[in-house]
Structure formats: C-alpha cells, structure tokens
Motif scaffolding. Sequence first.
Motif, PDB file in Angstrom:
ATOM      1  N   ALA A 148      24.422  59.149  51.128  1.00 47.10           N
ATOM      2  CA  ALA A 148      24.640  59.999  52.296  1.00 47.10           C
ATOM      3  C   ALA A 148      23.436  59.994  53.216  1.00 47.10           C
ATOM      4  O   ALA A 148      23.565  59.934  54.446  1.00 47.10           O
ATOM      5  N   TRP A 149      22.240  60.048  52.636  1.00 45.31           N
ATOM      6  CA  TRP A 149      21.019  60.114  53.447  1.00 45.31           C
ATOM      7  C   TRP A 149      20.740  58.808  54.178  1.00 45.31           C
ATOM      8  O   TRP A 149      20.182  58.820  55.274  1.00 45.31           O
ATOM      9  N   PHE A 150      21.134  57.676  53.582  1.00 46.17           N
ATOM     10  CA  PHE A 150      20.938  56.402  54.270  1.00 46.17           C
ATOM     11  C   PHE A 150      21.821  56.340  55.522  1.00 46.17           C
ATOM     12  O   PHE A 150      21.377  55.885  56.575  1.00 46.17           O
ATOM     13  N   ARG A 151      23.036  56.820  55.399  1.00 46.26           N
ATOM     14  CA  ARG A 151      23.911  56.895  56.574  1.00 46.26           C
ATOM     15  C   ARG A 151      23.339  57.881  57.599  1.00 46.26           C
ATOM     16  O   ARG A 151      23.374  57.633  58.812  1.00 46.26           O
ATOM     17  N   LEU A 152      22.798  59.003  57.118  1.00 44.57           N
ATOM     18  CA  LEU A 152      22.246  60.032  58.006  1.00 44.57           C
ATOM     19  C   LEU A 152      21.014  59.545  58.752  1.00 44.57           C
ATOM     20  O   LEU A 152      20.914  59.711  59.978  1.00 44.57           O
ATOM     21  N   LYS A 153      20.082  58.923  58.035  1.00 44.08           N
ATOM     22  CA  LYS A 153      18.792  58.551  58.620  1.00 44.08           C
ATOM     23  C   LYS A 153      18.800  57.166  59.258  1.00 44.08           C
ATOM     24  O   LYS A 153      17.966  56.882  60.125  1.00 44.08           O
ATOM     25  N   PHE A 154      19.721  56.304  58.836  1.00 42.88           N
ATOM     26  CA  PHE A 154      19.787  54.939  59.382  1.00 42.88           C
ATOM     27  C   PHE A 154      21.221  54.616  59.814  1.00 42.88           C
ATOM     28  O   PHE A 154      21.833  53.675  59.300  1.00 42.88           O
ATOM     29  N   PRO A 155      21.770  55.378  60.751  1.00 44.47           N
ATOM     30  CA  PRO A 155      23.172  55.170  61.135  1.00 44.47           C
ATOM     31  C   PRO A 155      23.432  53.817  61.787  1.00 44.47           C
ATOM     32  O   PRO A 155      24.577  53.358  61.811  1.00 44.47           O
ATOM     33  N   HIS A 156      22.375  53.180  62.304  1.00 41.96           N
ATOM     34  CA  HIS A 156      22.550  51.848  62.892  1.00 41.96           C
ATOM     35  C   HIS A 156      22.644  50.765  61.820  1.00 41.96           C
ATOM     36  O   HIS A 156      23.032  49.626  62.128  1.00 41.96           O
ATOM     37  N   LEU A 157      22.294  51.105  60.579  1.00 44.29           N
ATOM     38  CA  LEU A 157      22.360  50.149  59.476  1.00 44.29           C
ATOM     39  C   LEU A 157      23.525  50.432  58.535  1.00 44.29           C
ATOM     40  O   LEU A 157      24.201  49.501  58.084  1.00 44.29           O
ATOM     41  N   ALA A 158      23.735  51.680  58.223  1.00 49.56           N
ATOM     42  CA  ALA A 158      24.809  52.077  57.304  1.00 49.56           C
ATOM     43  C   ALA A 158      26.009  52.561  58.110  1.00 49.56           C
ATOM     44  O   ALA A 158      25.946  53.600  58.765  1.00 49.56           O
ATOM     45  N   PHE A 159      27.105  51.823  58.040  1.00 49.76           N
ATOM     46  CA  PHE A 159      28.303  52.161  58.802  1.00 49.76           C
ATOM     47  C   PHE A 159      29.022  53.376  58.228  1.00 49.76           C
ATOM     48  O   PHE A 159      29.530  54.227  58.950  1.00 49.76           O
ATOM     49  N   ALA A 160      29.069  53.468  56.911  1.00 52.59           N
ATOM     50  CA  ALA A 160      29.753  54.575  56.240  1.00 52.59           C
ATOM     51  C   ALA A 160      29.167  54.727  54.849  1.00 52.59           C
ATOM     52  O   ALA A 160      28.418  53.869  54.368  1.00 52.59           O
ATOM     53  N   ALA A 161      29.514  55.839  54.188  1.00 51.87           N
ATOM     54  CA  ALA A 161      28.949  56.108  52.864  1.00 51.87           C
ATOM     55  C   ALA A 161      29.933  56.883  52.011  1.00 51.87           C
ATOM     56  O   ALA A 161      30.672  57.742  52.510  1.00 51.87           O
ATOM     57  N   VAL A 162      29.923  56.583  50.717  1.00 56.77           N
ATOM     58  CA  VAL A 162      30.615  57.378  49.712  1.00 56.77           C
ATOM     59  C   VAL A 162      29.547  57.993  48.820  1.00 56.77           C
ATOM     60  O   VAL A 162      28.751  57.268  48.218  1.00 56.77           O
ATOM     61  N   ALA A 163      29.517  59.306  48.772  1.00 56.82           N
ATOM     62  CA  ALA A 163      28.495  60.035  48.013  1.00 56.82           C
ATOM     63  C   ALA A 163      29.186  60.804  46.892  1.00 56.82           C
ATOM     64  O   ALA A 163      29.771  61.859  47.114  1.00 56.82           O
ATOM     65  N   SER A 164      29.129  60.264  45.686  1.00 56.71           N
ATOM     66  CA  SER A 164      29.821  60.865  44.545  1.00 56.71           C
ATOM     67  C   SER A 164      28.887  61.782  43.771  1.00 56.71           C
ATOM     68  O   SER A 164      27.768  61.392  43.432  1.00 56.71           O
ATOM     69  N   SER A 165      29.353  62.997  43.503  1.00 52.48           N
ATOM     70  CA  SER A 165      28.573  63.979  42.731  1.00 52.48           C
ATOM     71  C   SER A 165      27.139  64.064  43.244  1.00 52.48           C
ATOM     72  O   SER A 165      26.184  64.073  42.466  1.00 52.48           O
ATOM     73  N   ALA A 166      26.991  64.129  44.541  1.00 52.82           N
ATOM     74  CA  ALA A 166      25.676  64.048  45.181  1.00 52.82           C
ATOM     75  C   ALA A 166      25.088  65.438  45.414  1.00 52.82           C
ATOM     76  O   ALA A 166      25.590  66.186  46.262  1.00 52.82           O
ATOM     77  N   PRO A 167      24.010  65.816  44.707  1.00 59.64           N
ATOM     78  CA  PRO A 167      23.387  67.125  44.915  1.00 59.64           C
ATOM     79  C   PRO A 167      22.452  67.107  46.125  1.00 59.64           C
ATOM     80  O   PRO A 167      21.224  67.115  45.996  1.00 59.64           O
ATOM     81  N   VAL A 168      23.031  67.091  47.321  1.00 59.46           N
ATOM     82  CA  VAL A 168      22.230  66.931  48.533  1.00 59.46           C
ATOM     83  C   VAL A 168      21.416  68.180  48.875  1.00 59.46           C
ATOM     84  O   VAL A 168      20.503  68.105  49.700  1.00 59.46           O
ATOM     85  N   ARG A 169      21.739  69.296  48.255  1.00 67.21           N
ATOM     86  CA  ARG A 169      20.931  70.507  48.473  1.00 67.21           C
ATOM     87  C   ARG A 169      19.963  70.660  47.310  1.00 67.21           C
ATOM     88  O   ARG A 169      20.360  70.937  46.183  1.00 67.21           O
ATOM     89  N   ALA A 170      18.691  70.448  47.587  1.00 64.92           N
ATOM     90  CA  ALA A 170      17.675  70.666  46.560  1.00 64.92           C
ATOM     91  C   ALA A 170      17.570  72.155  46.269  1.00 64.92           C
ATOM     92  O   ALA A 170      17.770  72.994  47.151  1.00 64.92           O
TER      93      ALA A 170
END
Length: 498
Positions: free
Chosen positions: A187-209
């Motif tokens: 998810a973060w690669f899509r967020l921070k590098f949207p020109h490189l990552a077209f889309a993302a699947v983030a499974s069981s991703a604890p994005v909130r520390a």
Amino acid sequence: MLLVPMVVLFLPWLQSALGGRNMWLIKQQVLQSQEQRILKHLLKNSNGMTEPKEGLFPQPLDHFNRRNNGTFKQRYWVNANLWEPRLGPVFLFIGGEQVLLSSSVLAGEHVDLAQKYRALLVSLEHRYYGKSINPDGLTNQNIQFLSSQQALADLATFHEFIGQQYNLTRNNRWVCFGGSYPGSLSAWFRLKFPHLAFAAVASSAPVRAQLDFTGFNKVVSHSLSNPVVGGSMKCRSAVASAFSQLDRIMAGSNTSQLEVDFKSCQKLNGSDDRAEFACNLASIVMGTVQYNKVVLSRNIANLCQIMTNQSLGSVYQRLMVLNKDYMDSIELQCVDNSHQNILANLRSTEVKPYAMADRQWYYQMCTEFGYYQTCEDKGCPLSHWLTLRFELDICAEVFGIDPGSVQDAVDFTNSYYGADHPASSRIIFVNGDIDPWHVLSVLKNQSCSEVALVINGTAHCANMNPVEQDDPPSLRQARQKIDYQIGAWLAEEHLSSW
C-alpha cells in the motif's frame, strides 16, 4: 530446464507476537505447513514451467545520504513464463521479515492472477532479511539502515532495474502484492510512488502503527467465542479462568509446580522469567488464532475442544493438556523460559539467512511500529504479565533505544504514511475478521478506488494462499472481487492509453 518442484517457502507475512520463544517456534511450524501446501500445489500445477530466475543486484545502503557509498546485494526472483511482453503487467511480490525463495513467483493468489492477465512475476527480498544483508549488517551501528522507508526506496530502484532488464514500457503496469508487513509496504509503495506502482493489493496489512496493541487480544477473545470457527463463550471463559489461575500462582513466591506442570527447561528466576513463561503459554493461544487452520492440526476449534473438555480436569489441567499437545506437535522436550536466553538471541549479530529474523523485526518494532500485544486491560483473556513495560525494556536492553522514544517513532510512522487513512488510490485492502491484525488495517472503503474487503471466518493472509477445495465461500468470493477489481483497473488504463 523444466521446473522441478521442491520444498520451498514464501511466507513474508509472519508478524511477530510477544517475546516468548513459543511464538517463534509456532512460526516455524506454520512455515513447514505452508511449504508442504506449496509443494503439493507445484507438483500438481507445474505444467512444464522453467525454473524462475534468481538474481542479486547492488542496492544503495542508504538512499537518503548520497555521501554514503555503501551497498549490499539484494536478492530477487523473476518468472517470465506467463508474461505477454507488449501489454502484460508486472506483478511485484514484496518480501518482508523472512527469507524469500523461488515460490514467491511460483505459487499463490498473485500467480493465479498472473496467469489470467499474462503478467511478468517478480519478487524482491526485503533488505536485512534472508540473503539480502551484508555480513556486518546486524551490528547496532549498521542495523540503522533497516527501515520501511529504505525498503520502499529499494523497491523504486528495483523497478528501474527490472525495467531496463526486460525493456518495459509504460504499457507494462506494475501491481504490488504483499501480506502483513509487506502488505503495508504494498500500500505504501502505491502511496509514495504512484508513478511507479499502478495498483496494490494489501493483505492483512497493519498500516496503523500502534505502541500498545491491546486490540490484538481483544480479537483473540472474540475469536475464541466465535462459533463460526469453532469457538464459544464457554471456551473463552475457560481460557480466561486458566490464565487467571496462572497469574495468581505467579504472584506468589513459589512457582516450582508451574515449572513441572508446563515443562519449563529451567527455574523461573524473577519477574522477567515469569513474564517469558506467561508469553510462551499465551503465544499458543495467540498463534492458534492468528494462523487458524494454516497448520491443519492447530485451529480454534481444536483448542476449544480441549479447553471445554471437563473430563480432562480443571481449566488449569486443560491448559496443561493444550501445552503438551503443542509441545508434542513440534517434538519439544521443554520450554525455554529464560529471559536472559531470549536477550542473548536478540543480541546476536550473526547473519543466518535461513533462520527466523527475530533481531531485525524487534528492531523495526522499536524504531517504527510498536505492535506490542499486551494484556493489561480487564477484558483480556490471557495472562496480565504481558505488559508494555516488559516489551519496551527489550528495546533498551538489546539496542540501547530509549523506551520513551518508541511512541515518537510510532507517531512519525503514522504521520508519514497516513495510518488507516492513507488517501491514495487503486489499493485493495484485504483482511480476515478472525485475524487479530485486521484492526490495524483499512476496513472500510476510503474512496471508490481504495477498496476494503473483510472476509468472514478467515485468518491472517488467507487470500494469498493457493486455491484449495475446502476454501470457504467467503474466501472464494473475496478472491473473485480482487480479480475483478484488478481486471477493471487494468482494462480502464489500457482503454485510456488508446
């Protein structure tokens, strides 16, 4: 050369729990079970594919300081058997806190999708894990270059490297896949590098520390009482009562009977050993919930059958049976409850590519994420010796990190990535409601292109596994939705390019 199936693993999604050694042993058992599943899948579905390509390429040690000329060799895998070069996308499988082997581009949900969409399959091992680490990388001086920010920059460099190697164009869209911590990276690669990552699947991703992850054991409590997975209120009550009795005994001066009943390798000398003892027993319950049905013989239904079986004696005696069942399953003669032994293991800077990378992951917990699964609130059904202070002290004792600074690190991580409101696009967040980690993920659609799927009755990263006949309908439907969404995004982009 035809692909010869071998016993391989690709589980970069095994999040750590508390410091007890049992959780690391449970993780190893999960790895072995998953290896067997993948081997079975490859034997059945190799279809004459050639061996994937393994490679190493020089990666900057510090992307954010160009005066540092240090590098390390980072491992990657490529499977081009399914790829249609002109318009076929690139499916990037992101490695995490484990060694990453060839199965990362041979089996799993992303490989099934790659066959449909004619994708180039690539995977990248996370820096400082597996073979992607310099011999001196684990020293306190050099481990500072281990972070999620550096890992994302690694992915950007890898994107350029693969693009040059395979003459990729803008028509070859990159879709990222990852589970657990690598799910967050996806998810973060899509967020921070949207020109490189077209889309993302983030499974069981604890994005909130989160520093004090009390929600983990709240889900454990709920799952133990959930009849969908074989739980019941009676089971939850029995587990809570058993650990309450343990806590009362550990509050006294004599723990010799505990040491015998639960087969401790040594006497429990002081509060730290007692806390390790509590962590080890709690890990059996926590690990069973997190990895429900990954190891077929260990699941919530079996745990609850033991803990509600009155013929086995008191709830204390039933917990003894549960512990013995766990020990027998991995041929363990006794349980190491020595806190000093745990610290010695975490202080070891020896690089072991195929060993459990507990030192590295603990460092990331201390410097970025927290994720400490405590049990200090009244509603927790496990031991109240699982405390935040006990976990934070490890940061100081092993890495010399001020425990008071960990909250600041967690706050920065959430500010940097947006926590569970990342404000990105074309990301699918997939979670199982049995998985304790799901409470730190994105559980509701954030926009029309930030999609959340919560799968009823499934555990950690269940959707990432190869399809099996006994997959529940909820899991099958979730995979269909992921397939549809990726297909729709790719189709829209291809139409717009014309």
